[in-house]
Scaffold this motif. Structure first.
Motif, PDB file in Angstrom:
ATOM      1  N   ILE A   1       2.615  -3.966  -4.674  1.00  0.00           N
ATOM      2  CA  ILE A   1       3.912  -3.775  -5.651  1.00  0.00           C
ATOM      3  C   ILE A   1       4.537  -3.284  -4.445  1.00  0.00           C
ATOM      4  N   ALA A   2       4.998  -2.194  -4.188  1.00  0.00           N
ATOM      5  CA  ALA A   2       5.985  -1.587  -3.128  1.00  0.00           C
ATOM      6  C   ALA A   2       5.815  -2.636  -2.067  1.00  0.00           C
ATOM      7  N   TRP A   3       4.995  -4.057  -1.567  1.00  0.00           N
ATOM      8  CA  TRP A   3       5.618  -4.263  -0.481  1.00  0.00           C
ATOM      9  C   TRP A   3       6.284  -5.435  -0.651  1.00  0.00           C
ATOM     10  N   PRO A   4       7.408  -6.287  -1.715  1.00  0.00           N
ATOM     11  CA  PRO A   4       8.578  -7.006  -1.621  1.00  0.00           C
ATOM     12  C   PRO A   4       9.465  -5.506  -1.678  1.00  0.00           C
ATOM     13  N   PHE A   5       9.565  -4.916  -1.633  1.00  0.00           N
ATOM     14  CA  PHE A   5      10.765  -3.494  -1.555  1.00  0.00           C
ATOM     15  C   PHE A   5      10.471  -2.956  -0.117  1.00  0.00           C
ATOM     16  N   GLY A   6      10.427  -3.410   0.740  1.00  0.00           N
ATOM     17  CA  GLY A   6      10.153  -2.658   2.173  1.00  0.00           C
ATOM     18  C   GLY A   6       9.258  -2.262   2.722  1.00  0.00           C
ATOM     19  N   PHE A   7       8.286  -1.971   2.016  1.00  0.00           N
ATOM     20  CA  PHE A   7       6.975  -1.256   2.596  1.00  0.00           C
ATOM     21  C   PHE A   7       6.329  -1.987   3.715  1.00  0.00           C
ATOM     22  N   THR A   8       5.489  -1.867   4.913  1.00  0.00           N
ATOM     23  CA  THR A   8       5.373  -2.594   5.812  1.00  0.00           C
ATOM     24  C   THR A   8       4.231  -1.997   5.810  1.00  0.00           C
ATOM     25  N   ILE A   9       2.899  -3.664   5.697  1.00  0.00           N
ATOM     26  CA  ILE A   9       1.539  -3.154   5.929  1.00  0.00           C
ATOM     27  C   ILE A   9       1.342  -3.569   7.771  1.00  0.00           C
ATOM     28  N   ASN A  10       0.695  -2.514   7.871  1.00  0.00           N
ATOM     29  CA  ASN A  10      -0.895  -2.640   9.228  1.00  0.00           C
ATOM     30  C   ASN A  10      -1.545  -2.815   8.918  1.00  0.00           C
ATOM     31  N   TRP A  11      -2.217  -3.837   8.630  1.00  0.00           N
ATOM     32  CA  TRP A  11      -3.674  -4.561   8.083  1.00  0.00           C
ATOM     33  C   TRP A  11      -5.248  -3.376   8.749  1.00  0.00           C
ATOM     34  N   ALA A  12      -4.578  -3.607   9.725  1.00  0.00           N
ATOM     35  CA  ALA A  12      -5.809  -2.616  10.010  1.00  0.00           C
ATOM     36  C   ALA A  12      -5.522  -0.972   9.422  1.00  0.00           C
ATOM     37  N   GLY A  13      -4.712  -0.479   9.470  1.00  0.00           N
ATOM     38  CA  GLY A  13      -3.965   0.641   9.193  1.00  0.00           C
ATOM     39  C   GLY A  13      -4.555   0.251   7.776  1.00  0.00           C
ATOM     40  N   LEU A  14      -4.616  -0.519   7.313  1.00  0.00           N
ATOM     41  CA  LEU A  14      -4.921  -0.748   5.599  1.00  0.00           C
ATOM     42  C   LEU A  14      -6.220   0.070   5.250  1.00  0.00           C
ATOM     43  N   VAL A  15      -6.988  -1.182   6.105  1.00  0.00           N
ATOM     44  CA  VAL A  15      -8.077  -1.230   5.956  1.00  0.00           C
ATOM     45  C   VAL A  15      -8.995   0.396   6.413  1.00  0.00           C
ATOM     46  N   ALA A  16      -8.167   0.733   6.937  1.00  0.00           N
ATOM     47  CA  ALA A  16      -8.713   2.061   7.648  1.00  0.00           C
ATOM     48  C   ALA A  16      -8.474   3.242   6.999  1.00  0.00           C
ATOM     49  N   GLY A  17      -7.725   3.002   5.690  1.00  0.00           N
ATOM     50  CA  GLY A  17      -7.140   3.743   5.360  1.00  0.00           C
ATOM     51  C   GLY A  17      -7.640   4.052   4.329  1.00  0.00           C
ATOM     52  N   LEU A  18      -7.884   2.793   3.527  1.00  0.00           N
ATOM     53  CA  LEU A  18      -8.561   2.796   2.615  1.00  0.00           C
ATOM     54  C   LEU A  18      -9.878   3.168   2.711  1.00  0.00           C
ATOM     55  N   VAL A  19     -10.524   3.083   3.834  1.00  0.00           N
ATOM     56  CA  VAL A  19     -12.304   3.976   3.793  1.00  0.00           C
ATOM     57  C   VAL A  19     -12.576   4.995   3.820  1.00  0.00           C
ATOM     58  N   LEU A  20     -11.067   5.887   4.287  1.00  0.00           N
ATOM     59  CA  LEU A  20     -10.719   7.299   4.147  1.00  0.00           C
ATOM     60  C   LEU A  20     -10.482   7.731   2.942  1.00  0.00           C
ATOM     61  N   LEU A  21      -9.556   7.151   1.842  1.00  0.00           N
ATOM     62  CA  LEU A  21      -9.620   7.050   0.792  1.00  0.00           C
ATOM     63  C   LEU A  21     -10.903   7.111   0.164  1.00  0.00           C
ATOM     64  N   ALA A  22     -11.872   6.636   0.528  1.00  0.00           N
ATOM     65  CA  ALA A  22     -13.267   6.170  -0.579  1.00  0.00           C
ATOM     66  C   ALA A  22     -13.975   8.142   0.213  1.00  0.00           C
ATOM     67  N   VAL A  23     -13.559   8.190   1.579  1.00  0.00           N
ATOM     68  CA  VAL A  23     -14.735   9.500   1.856  1.00  0.00           C
ATOM     69  C   VAL A  23     -14.194  10.092   1.278  1.00  0.00           C
ATOM     70  N   PHE A  24     -12.572  10.274   1.322  1.00  0.00           N
ATOM     71  CA  PHE A  24     -11.790  11.369   0.080  1.00  0.00           C
ATOM     72  C   PHE A  24     -13.089  11.384  -1.322  1.00  0.00           C
ATOM     73  N   GLY A  25     -12.439  10.163  -2.230  1.00  0.00           N
ATOM     74  CA  GLY A  25     -12.870  10.137  -3.144  1.00  0.00           C
ATOM     75  C   GLY A  25     -14.376  10.423  -3.852  1.00  0.00           C
ATOM     76  N   VAL A  26     -15.312  10.190  -2.808  1.00  0.00           N
ATOM     77  CA  VAL A  26     -16.246  10.309  -2.996  1.00  0.00           C
ATOM     78  C   VAL A  26     -17.092  11.555  -3.247  1.00  0.00           C
TER      79      VAL A  26
END
Length: 265
Positions: A137-162
């Motif tokens: 949703i944020a992507w079209p409004f100027g949010f840039t995605i670093n794909w390696a950072g995205l994957v690592a960020g999702l894993v970090l969120l998962a560990v934190f969420g567990v």
């Protein structure tokens, strides 16, 4: 009068297998999510409100471009999803205890630890799905995605969420039959953690005591790590501290959660 004695052959005894039992609990917990995915979308209302209403206020206050503001704000919103979502999952366990469903699982041939670990791992799927939706949703409004950072960020969120989910389930077990106490403790802890994490507003100009407390707030380090990861700064020291905070929370949460589940009756 004739009596009949029934014996069970030792080979027919179902022995607990933690890995198999955890998988069975995990799939059981995921079935309602798959059957009713609308709950995932509905839970996005709050972060979308923050993104749509609080985001423009940050742009107007800082004077920075929209894309730059989103680059700072979106990672905080993702951590907010985990904080509010997994922090409240213990209420589901409280409902099961009130209806008697939890008691039935306790007498099932499952290891007690799997009843907690499987539930905690279930939180990974909603976290990943919701985070990806917010990013797209944020992507079209100027949010840039670093794909390696995205994957690592999702894993970090998962560990934190567990870890956070395990603590929420522990709180539910400790406040059995007292739903008001669960929500009282949960709300008392969530908002200070949120404010003192810098996910909504920078803490650079905050009072010294607030900055001092923020340094021992694990949510603060996860937020900073997510910002560094999404910005593509994969060598930032904040990422290391974020992982330390998330892993420590997961270890502590699972340890106290498993102990509470084993004592559950």
């Amino acid at each position: 009068m004739t009596t009949t004695e029934t014996t069970t052959h030792p080979d027919t005894v179902v022995r607990a297998n933690p890995a198999r039992d955890t998988w069975n609990v995990l799939t059981r917990e995921l079935k309602p999510v798959v059957r009713d995915p609308f709950t995932l979308i509905f839970s996005l209302v709050q972060p979308l409100v923050f993104l749509g209403l609080f985001g423009p206020l940050l742009v107007g206050t800082s004077g920075a471009p929209v894309g730059e503001t989103l680059q700072w704000f979106v990672p905080g919103v993702l951590v907010m999803i985990v904080l509010f979502g997994t922090g409240a999952t213990g209420s589901n366990l409280q409902y099961e205890m009130m209806t008697g469903s939890h008691e039935r699982t306790l007498v099932a041939p499952l290891s007690r630890s799997s009843l907690l670990v499987g539930r905690a791992l279930k939180e990974i799927a909603p976290i990943v799905v919701q985070a990806l939706i917010i990013v797209l949703i944020a992507w079209p409004f100027g949010f840039t995605i670093n794909w390696a950072g995205l994957v690592a960020g999702l894993v970090l969120l998962a560990v934190f969420g567990v870890g956070l989910g395990a603590l929420s389930y522990t709180l539910a077990l400790k406040t059995k039959d007292r739903e008001w106490l669960f929500w009282g403790v949960q709300q008392t802890l969530i908002f200070p953690l949120l404010i003192l994490s810098g996910m909504l507003l920078p803490l650079d100009e905050a009072p010294a005591w607030m900055r001092a407390v923020a340094t021992v707030n694990p949510v603060n380090w996860v937020v900073q790590a997510e910002r560094a990861l999404f910005a593509g700064d994969l060598g930032a020291v904040q990422i290391l501290w974020g992982w330390i905070a998330a892993v420590a929370l997961a270890v502590v949460g699972l340890a106290v959660g498993v102990r509470a589940m084993r004592k559950s009756n």
